[in-house]
Motif scaffolding. Structure first.
Motif, PDB file in Angstrom:
ATOM      1  N   TRP A 215      80.554 -68.754 -14.464  1.00  0.00           N
ATOM      2  CA  TRP A 215      81.896 -68.038 -14.712  1.00  0.00           C
ATOM      3  C   TRP A 215      82.562 -68.596 -15.828  1.00  0.00           C
ATOM      4  CZ3 TRP A 215      84.696 -64.013 -13.133  1.00  0.00           C
ATOM      5  CH2 TRP A 215      84.259 -63.492 -11.854  1.00  0.00           C
ATOM      6  N   LYS A 218      80.920 -66.891 -18.431  1.00  0.00           N
ATOM      7  CA  LYS A 218      81.376 -65.606 -18.540  1.00  0.00           C
ATOM      8  C   LYS A 218      82.538 -65.319 -19.348  1.00  0.00           C
ATOM      9  CE  LYS A 218      82.131 -61.589 -15.548  1.00  0.00           C
ATOM     10  NZ  LYS A 218      82.094 -61.063 -13.947  1.00  0.00           N
ATOM     11  N   LEU A 219      83.477 -66.052 -18.995  1.00  0.00           N
ATOM     12  CA  LEU A 219      84.792 -65.949 -19.411  1.00  0.00           C
ATOM     13  C   LEU A 219      85.210 -66.678 -20.772  1.00  0.00           C
ATOM     14  CD1 LEU A 219      86.660 -66.454 -16.086  1.00  0.00           C
ATOM     15  CD2 LEU A 219      86.606 -64.268 -17.352  1.00  0.00           C
ATOM     16  N   THR A 228      95.150 -69.651 -13.221  1.00  0.00           N
ATOM     17  CA  THR A 228      94.660 -68.499 -12.583  1.00  0.00           C
ATOM     18  C   THR A 228      95.556 -67.847 -11.523  1.00  0.00           C
ATOM     19  OG1 THR A 228      92.195 -69.191 -12.811  1.00  0.00           O
ATOM     20  CG2 THR A 228      92.966 -67.509 -11.234  1.00  0.00           C
ATOM     21  N   LEU A 259      93.876 -66.720 -16.400  1.00  0.00           N
ATOM     22  CA  LEU A 259      93.135 -65.694 -15.801  1.00  0.00           C
ATOM     23  C   LEU A 259      93.720 -64.941 -15.059  1.00  0.00           C
ATOM     24  CD1 LEU A 259      90.274 -64.435 -15.336  1.00  0.00           C
ATOM     25  CD2 LEU A 259      89.979 -66.313 -14.154  1.00  0.00           C
ATOM     26  N   ILE A 261      93.188 -62.191 -11.833  1.00  0.00           N
ATOM     27  CA  ILE A 261      92.096 -61.752 -11.233  1.00  0.00           C
ATOM     28  C   ILE A 261      92.742 -60.578 -10.022  1.00  0.00           C
ATOM     29  CG2 ILE A 261      90.467 -62.016  -9.663  1.00  0.00           C
ATOM     30  CD1 ILE A 261      89.264 -64.007 -11.071  1.00  0.00           C
ATOM     31  N   VAL A 283      93.543 -63.349 -19.867  1.00  0.00           N
ATOM     32  CA  VAL A 283      92.178 -62.327 -19.662  1.00  0.00           C
ATOM     33  C   VAL A 283      92.525 -61.602 -18.358  1.00  0.00           C
ATOM     34  CG1 VAL A 283      89.930 -62.641 -19.212  1.00  0.00           C
ATOM     35  CG2 VAL A 283      90.647 -63.900 -20.742  1.00  0.00           C
ATOM     36  N   HIS A 285      90.893 -59.662 -15.174  1.00  0.00           N
ATOM     37  CA  HIS A 285      89.526 -59.388 -14.447  1.00  0.00           C
ATOM     38  C   HIS A 285      89.546 -58.492 -13.307  1.00  0.00           C
ATOM     39  CE1 HIS A 285      85.594 -60.096 -12.603  1.00  0.00           C
ATOM     40  NE2 HIS A 285      85.030 -60.336 -13.765  1.00  0.00           N
ATOM     41  N   ASP A 286      88.887 -57.678 -12.909  1.00  0.00           N
ATOM     42  CA  ASP A 286      88.824 -56.862 -11.739  1.00  0.00           C
ATOM     43  C   ASP A 286      88.947 -57.815 -10.452  1.00  0.00           C
ATOM     44  OD1 ASP A 286      89.043 -54.579 -13.232  1.00  0.00           O
ATOM     45  OD2 ASP A 286      86.998 -53.946 -13.100  1.00  0.00           O
TER      46      ASP A 286
END
Length: 413
Positions: A215, A218-219, A228, A259, A261, A283, A285-286
């Motif tokens: 992760w 990826k990010l 988050t 982040l 999500i 960022v 993210h789904d």
């Protein structure tokens, strides 16, 4: 003991009610109790019923060892209020069929919202000769009126009458928060008829673990402080203030990343806000499966939990608080009231003024500047707090203590 759990939502859907119902069911079955779940076909949050349920009215199945009766619902995730109302009522009536198919029971625990499902729970308790426990996770219609979702005065009055009727007829009321419990006492319920059934956490699934390098890579978050938010992205969360706060800290604290999500009705608007103010440290993210959340928490330094600054939310306990704390991740809570007090008293996080981007930014900078010893203490406090107070084992202990009372004086056939 024989228990039916009645709820519009259940896994494989994700969300607080779904997780609570699943974990309580598993714990009760583990202890030797007979449990059946009565729920709708999966449809949340996208309003799409999976192919295996399409064209059916009813289906019985076992979901990870839990007996589940599913029935038809008219799905309407993003329609008008009246279309959502049609969705509520479709399951309110179809669930009667599942109730007929279910075994004899001692207790029916019915989750609200939707409020109208209480009709099914109450009437079913009559023909099942069972006790009716109303599990209130949100005060409705008051919450819908407060958020501006419900404006039709005639409908509001009708809903308030139904609300009072169901509270009166319930043998006991299980509330998600102390604030809702106080509301029930003001409504005339006796103290012994109200108990707490809060959101909790599986402390074995969610626990401190090493950072997940997949992760991080990826990010692109290697070497960064990560804040988050994970969950529904809606109006109630007031996340516009958090994004504005992120922009404030961007120039002075370039090591911080944010982040987000999840999905929800406000997501596109928030993405546009991020782009318009050029918040490059944010960022999106789904949504990810619940099983992936421990990995997300492993790379998170602080979990952001945010609510708008309205009186309605002073008694709220967002479920996302507990998995974070169980994972050893302190919480930055942008809110006031019951949850803020829990976090302060347990020493498990930092409190920021909701919808105040300057104060949120100030608290973010403070969080990021904590030394290792101070951070570790927040982490330890949070983990110990939820293991002691909000494990599913502890919550089911309290549930059984309250719903088994009637059996002392009378056994149901």
């Amino acid at each position: 003991m024989r228990i039916i759990l009645l709820s519009q939502h259940f896994p494989p859907e994700v969300g607080a009610p779904q997780i609570r119902l699943y974990e309580v069911s598993k714990e009760l079955i583990k202890r030797g109790h007979q449990v059946e779940v009565v729920t709708a076909f999966p449809h949340h949050p996208h309003g799409i019923i999976p192919d295996e349920y399409k064209g059916k009215f009813y289906q019985f199945e076992e979901y990870e060892g839990i007996p589940v009766h599913r029935s038809w619902i008219y799905p309407s995730p993003k329609g008008s209020f009246w279309r959502r109302l049609m969705s509520y009522f479709s399951f309110t009536f179809s669930a009667f069929y599942s109730m007929v198919k279910a075994k004899k029971t001692d207790v029916i625990i019915c989750t609200s919202p939707p409020l109208f499902l209480g009709i099914t729970g109450y009437l079913s308790s009559k023909f099942k000769r069972a006790k009716f426990v109303f599990n209130v996770a949100d005060i409705w219609p008051e919450s819908a009126v407060e958020l501006g979702i419900l404006k039709n005065q005639k409908f509001i009055k009708m809903a308030e009458k139904l609300e009072s009727f169901l509270y009166k007829k319930a043998w006991k009321i299980a509330t998600a928060t102390e604030g809702i419990a106080d509301y029930m006492l003001k409504k005339g319920k006796k103290e012994e008829s109200v108990f707490l059934l809060p959101n909790g956490v599986n402390t074995e699934t969610f626990k401190p673990r090493d950072k997940n390098t997949d992760w991080l890579q990826k990010l692109g978050f290697e070497g960064k402080k990560v804040f988050t938010f994970a969950g529904r992205i809606g109006y109630a969360q007031g996340l516009d203030s958090v994004i504005k706060a992120a922009k404030i800290v961007e120039s002075t604290n370039p090591e911080i990343r944010f982040l987000f999500i999840g999905d929800g009705p406000e997501k596109e608007e928030l993405i546009q806000l991020k782009e318009s103010i050029q918040a490059e440290n944010v960022v999106f993210h789904d949504s990810v499966p619940v099983t992936e959340m421990p990995n997300i928490f492993s790379i998170t330094d602080f979990s952001i939990v945010s609510l708008r600054n309205i009186a309605l939310f002073q008694g709220a306990r967002p479920s996302k608080i507990f998995p974070a704390l169980a994972s050893g991740v302190p919480v930055l809570y942008c809110g006031v009231g019951e949850s803020a007090k829990l976090i302060e008293d347990s020493g498990s996080g930092i409190i920021a003024t909701p919808e105040d981007e300057k104060d949120i930014a100030k608290k973010i900078i403070h969080c990021a500047s904590l030394d290792e010893a101070a951070y570790s203490q927040y982490s330890k406090n949070g983990r110990e707090f939820v293991c002691r107070e909000f494990s599913w084992s502890r919550i089911v202990d309290d549930l059984l203590e309250n719903v088994q009372e009637f059996k002392k004086g009378r056994e149901y056939e």
